[in-house]
Design an enzyme around this catalytic site. Structure first.
Site, mmCIF file in Angstrom:
data_model
loop_
_atom_site.group_PDB
_atom_site.id
_atom_site.type_symbol
_atom_site.label_atom_id
_atom_site.label_comp_id
_atom_site.label_asym_id
_atom_site.label_seq_id
_atom_site.Cartn_x
_atom_site.Cartn_y
_atom_site.Cartn_z
ATOM 1 N N TYR A 249 -25.418 12.546 -18.661
ATOM 2 C CA TYR A 249 -25.252 12.291 -17.223
ATOM 3 C C TYR A 249 -25.194 10.777 -16.976
ATOM 4 O O TYR A 249 -24.299 10.286 -16.287
ATOM 5 C CB TYR A 249 -26.410 12.925 -16.448
ATOM 6 C CG TYR A 249 -26.340 12.725 -14.954
ATOM 7 C CD1 TYR A 249 -25.344 13.344 -14.190
ATOM 8 C CD2 TYR A 249 -27.253 11.903 -14.292
ATOM 9 C CE1 TYR A 249 -25.276 13.160 -12.818
ATOM 10 C CE2 TYR A 249 -27.198 11.712 -12.918
ATOM 11 C CZ TYR A 249 -26.204 12.341 -12.187
ATOM 12 O OH TYR A 249 -26.142 12.148 -10.825
ATOM 13 N N SER B 283 -25.316 6.722 -8.881
ATOM 14 C CA SER B 283 -26.710 7.178 -9.028
ATOM 15 C C SER B 283 -27.432 6.016 -9.682
ATOM 16 O O SER B 283 -26.786 5.182 -10.345
ATOM 17 C CB SER B 283 -26.771 8.389 -9.972
ATOM 18 O OG SER B 283 -28.089 8.593 -10.451
#
Ligand SMILES: NC(=O)c1ccc[n+]([C@@H]2O[C@H](COP(=O)([O-])OP(=O)(O)OC[C@H]3O[C@@H](n4cnc5c(N)ncnc54)[C@H](OP(=O)(O)O)[C@@H]3O)[C@@H](O)[C@H]2O)c1
Length: 222
Positions: free
Chosen positions: A149, A136
């Site tokens: 995250y 990501s």
């Protein structure tokens, strides 16, 4: 043609990768915890004339991973692993529960490492094999309300970069993929993304990954 194992293949990006790889003639091994979405994907692939198989596993549990990978290896000559399964909980650090923190770390970090470790001995016996880690842009830059995250995605960036060096000169390539937001079930139950219309479709991202990925160590799709 390859046999491609994809974690989190029942929904979102994993499902799109499964459908598109199968559409190119590759065999897909669809992995995830819930068997029902995996079987739906297998059925869709079969109906389109492709080949796919579903196995349920929880990538957070090492024994489950090893047993499932051994079983898969008895029936299929897997030559590509896509570590795609991942979860996210967002908000200020003080708002995250310990359970949410542990779940993210166990899934995104441990799960990816366990899957890779379990497949590695098989891959070393193949003429050529690939590991594709779906990360990501949160693995490139820290973001507000994404601390844990982002920490998990930075961890997998470090894992990928180190493994690339460790496996240099072998038959195995490692590709780390960094992409921005996608409109998938990942965001169900979250208000972290205010305008989902701005997110890209997982179909489009899967298409880009498949078209552009040629064993390079890094792909940035943002
Ligand atoms: N959506 C975004 O904006 C975005 C942006 C950049 C990167 N990513 C990354 O892209 C990847 C795919 O996410 P997505 O957006 O497609 O989300 P998604 O639709 O929620 O897919 C995640 C998949 O992972 C599986 N999974 C979760 N925990 C698991 C576990 N313990 N064991 C096995 N499978 C597990 C889920 O299936 P089960 O629940 O059945 O196990 C689900 O199919 C993730 O790594 C995510 O971090 C997403």
């Amino acid at each position: 043609m390859d046999v491609i194992a994809i974690t989190g293949a029942g929904t979102g990006l994993g499902k799109e990768l499964a459908l598109q790889y199968a559409g190119q003639g590759h065999t897909v091994i669809a992995l995830g915890r819930r068997i029902s979405p995996l079987l739906d994907v297998v059925q869709e692939i079969n109906q389109l004339g492709g080949k796919a198989f579903a196995y349920s596993l929880d990538i957070r549990r090492y024994e489950d991973v090893v047993n499932t990978v051994d079983m898969i290896a008895k029936h299929h000559r897997v030559t590509c692993l896509v570590n795609n399964a991942g979860i996210g909980h967002f908000g200020p650090l003080s708002s995250l529960s310990v359970q949410q923190i542990d779940d993210m770390i166990q899934t995104n970090v441990n799960g990816t490492i366990y899957m890779t470790k379990a497949f590695l001995p098989y891959f070393l016996t193949m003429p050529k094999a690939k590991i594709i880690n779906i990360i990501s842009t949160a693995g490139l830059r820290g973001k507000v309300n994404e601390s844990v995250y982002a920490a998990t995605k930075f961890a997998i960036r470090g894992f990928s970069e180190s493994l690339t060096k460790e496996l240099e000169g072998t038959n195995i390539s490692v590709t780390a993929v960094y992409m921005g937001g996608m409109d998938t079930p990942f965001w169900h139950g979250s208000d972290h993304i205010k305008d989902r219309l701005r997110l890209r479709s997982p179909k489009e991202i899967a298409k880009q990954i498949i078209a552009l990925e040629h064993g390079q160590n890094e792909m940035i799709l943002s």
